[in-house]
Design a protein around this motif. Structure first.
Motif, PDB file in Angstrom:
ATOM      1  N   ALA A  59       0.863  -1.174   0.000  1.00 47.07           N
ATOM      2  CA  ALA A  59       0.000   0.000   0.000  1.00 47.07           C
ATOM      3  C   ALA A  59       0.901   1.226   0.000  1.00 47.07           C
ATOM      4  N   VAL A  60       0.624   2.180  -0.861  1.00 44.49           N
ATOM      5  CA  VAL A  60       1.378   3.428  -0.902  1.00 44.49           C
ATOM      6  C   VAL A  60       0.592   4.455  -0.089  1.00 44.49           C
ATOM      7  N   LEU A  61       1.205   4.911   0.992  1.00 43.40           N
ATOM      8  CA  LEU A  61       0.540   5.857   1.880  1.00 43.40           C
ATOM      9  C   LEU A  61       0.654   7.281   1.342  1.00 43.40           C
ATOM     10  N   SER A  62      -0.327   8.093   1.626  1.00 41.05           N
ATOM     11  CA  SER A  62      -0.316   9.495   1.232  1.00 41.05           C
ATOM     12  C   SER A  62       0.522  10.282   2.228  1.00 41.05           C
ATOM     13  N   VAL A  63       1.644  10.801   1.780  1.00 40.11           N
ATOM     14  CA  VAL A  63       2.535  11.554   2.653  1.00 40.11           C
ATOM     15  C   VAL A  63       1.812  12.765   3.244  1.00 40.11           C
ATOM     16  N   ASP A  64       1.055  13.479   2.442  1.00 43.31           N
ATOM     17  CA  ASP A  64       0.371  14.680   2.925  1.00 43.31           C
ATOM     18  C   ASP A  64      -0.695  14.343   3.967  1.00 43.31           C
ATOM     19  N   THR A  65      -1.484  13.304   3.716  1.00 42.86           N
ATOM     20  CA  THR A  65      -2.518  12.908   4.668  1.00 42.86           C
ATOM     21  C   THR A  65      -1.885  12.370   5.946  1.00 42.86           C
ATOM     22  N   MET A  66      -0.854  11.554   5.825  1.00 39.04           N
ATOM     23  CA  MET A  66      -0.164  11.033   7.001  1.00 39.04           C
ATOM     24  C   MET A  66       0.447  12.164   7.819  1.00 39.04           C
ATOM     25  N   ALA A  67       0.941  13.200   7.153  1.00 35.73           N
ATOM     26  CA  ALA A  67       1.538  14.334   7.868  1.00 35.73           C
ATOM     27  C   ALA A  67       0.514  15.005   8.781  1.00 35.73           C
ATOM     28  N   ARG A  68      -0.730  15.094   8.327  1.00 31.65           N
ATOM     29  CA  ARG A  68      -1.772  15.704   9.160  1.00 31.65           C
ATOM     30  C   ARG A  68      -2.095  14.826  10.371  1.00 31.65           C
ATOM     31  N   VAL A  69      -1.867  13.533  10.258  1.00 35.20           N
ATOM     32  CA  VAL A  69      -2.202  12.603  11.329  1.00 35.20           C
ATOM     33  C   VAL A  69      -1.035  12.390  12.301  1.00 35.20           C
ATOM     34  N   VAL A  70       0.167  12.190  11.765  1.00 37.16           N
ATOM     35  CA  VAL A  70       1.307  11.843  12.616  1.00 37.16           C
ATOM     36  C   VAL A  70       2.436  12.869  12.609  1.00 37.16           C
ATOM     37  N   GLY A  71       2.267  13.968  11.909  1.00 36.10           N
ATOM     38  CA  GLY A  71       3.326  14.973  11.816  1.00 36.10           C
ATOM     39  C   GLY A  71       4.034  14.885  10.479  1.00 36.10           C
ATOM     40  N   HIS A  72       4.725  15.951  10.158  1.00 40.89           N
ATOM     41  CA  HIS A  72       5.315  16.056   8.823  1.00 40.89           C
ATOM     42  C   HIS A  72       6.525  15.169   8.602  1.00 40.89           C
ATOM     43  N   GLY A  73       7.433  15.120   9.537  1.00 44.00           N
ATOM     44  CA  GLY A  73       8.639  14.333   9.326  1.00 44.00           C
ATOM     45  C   GLY A  73       9.538  14.986   8.289  1.00 44.00           C
ATOM     46  N   LEU A  74      10.632  14.334   8.013  1.00 47.73           N
ATOM     47  CA  LEU A  74      11.610  14.830   7.045  1.00 47.73           C
ATOM     48  C   LEU A  74      11.816  13.794   5.951  1.00 47.73           C
ATOM     49  N   CYS A  75      11.899  14.278   4.742  1.00 51.57           N
ATOM     50  CA  CYS A  75      12.285  13.435   3.622  1.00 51.57           C
ATOM     51  C   CYS A  75      13.559  14.037   3.061  1.00 51.57           C
ATOM     52  N   ALA A  76      14.552  13.202   2.841  1.00 51.22           N
ATOM     53  CA  ALA A  76      15.833  13.703   2.348  1.00 51.22           C
ATOM     54  C   ALA A  76      16.387  12.777   1.284  1.00 51.22           C
ATOM     55  N   VAL A  77      17.086  13.367   0.344  1.00 50.71           N
ATOM     56  CA  VAL A  77      17.879  12.629  -0.630  1.00 50.71           C
ATOM     57  C   VAL A  77      19.321  12.834  -0.181  1.00 50.71           C
ATOM     58  N   VAL A  78      20.023  11.724   0.037  1.00 52.79           N
ATOM     59  CA  VAL A  78      21.362  11.792   0.615  1.00 52.79           C
ATOM     60  C   VAL A  78      22.358  11.169  -0.356  1.00 52.79           C
TER      61      VAL A  78
END
Length: 165
Positions: A59-78
């Motif tokens: 299942a591919v989760l919606s990052v934007d919807t999840m952010a409203r529920v659990v917080g934004h978090g960080l996504c990084a390309v390293v």
């Protein structure tokens, strides 16, 4: 006959295309979409799975919807550059990052850095702890360059397939 022993036919390509778009389709619905019987559909999908063409269904989760529920978090390309690039060193680094849930993707690349990672962390302290585990304490890591995502404009996992014969 396995898929590795024969080329993919039009039905196989249609099945793969449909499953890339929506893997939650029932066997009945999938069979109707590609115009085969349900038993034939089931047998073909199993063959594609057994051949390793379908790696897994998720299942591919919606990052934007999840952010409203659990917080934004960080996504990084390293970007990671190692001091030594022998086969053992490269494989050791890959094994290390594969064990980290925060590392969603790892690519060995060339030219430039040795690896590009896509990382998700809860917050900056979580990211800092990850960098210490993966990079700071690894004597073979020479350089780390991080790009923090401010917006995801596109995300996909679909593999382009050739047109059905």
């Amino acid at each position: 006959m396995s898929v590795s022993q024969a080329k993919l036919d039009a039905i196989d390509l249609q099945l793969l295309e449909r499953l890339q778009t929506d893997a939650s389709l029932s066997n009945q619905a999938l069979a109707e979409l590609v115009h085969v019987s349900p038993p034939t559909c089931l047998r073909r999908v199993k063959r594609l799975l057994d051949a390793g063409l379908i790696e897994r269904e998720i299942a591919v989760l919606s990052v934007d919807t999840m952010a409203r529920v659990v917080g934004h978090g960080l996504c990084a390309v390293v970007e990671i550059t190692l001091d030594r690039q022998d086969q053992d060193a490269l494989e050791a680094f890959e094994l290390k990052v594969a064990q980290e849930d925060a590392v969603q993707q790892c690519y060995r690349v060339s030219p430039g850095p040795d690896f590009c990672l896509v990382v998700h962390a809860h917050d900056m302290p979580d990211y800092l702890a990850l960098t210490q585990r993966l990079f700071t304490f690894d004597a073979n890591v020479r350089n780390v360059k991080t790009f923090f995502s401010i917006k995801r404009s596109k995300f996909g996992a679909r593999v382009p397939l050739p047109a059905a014969p």
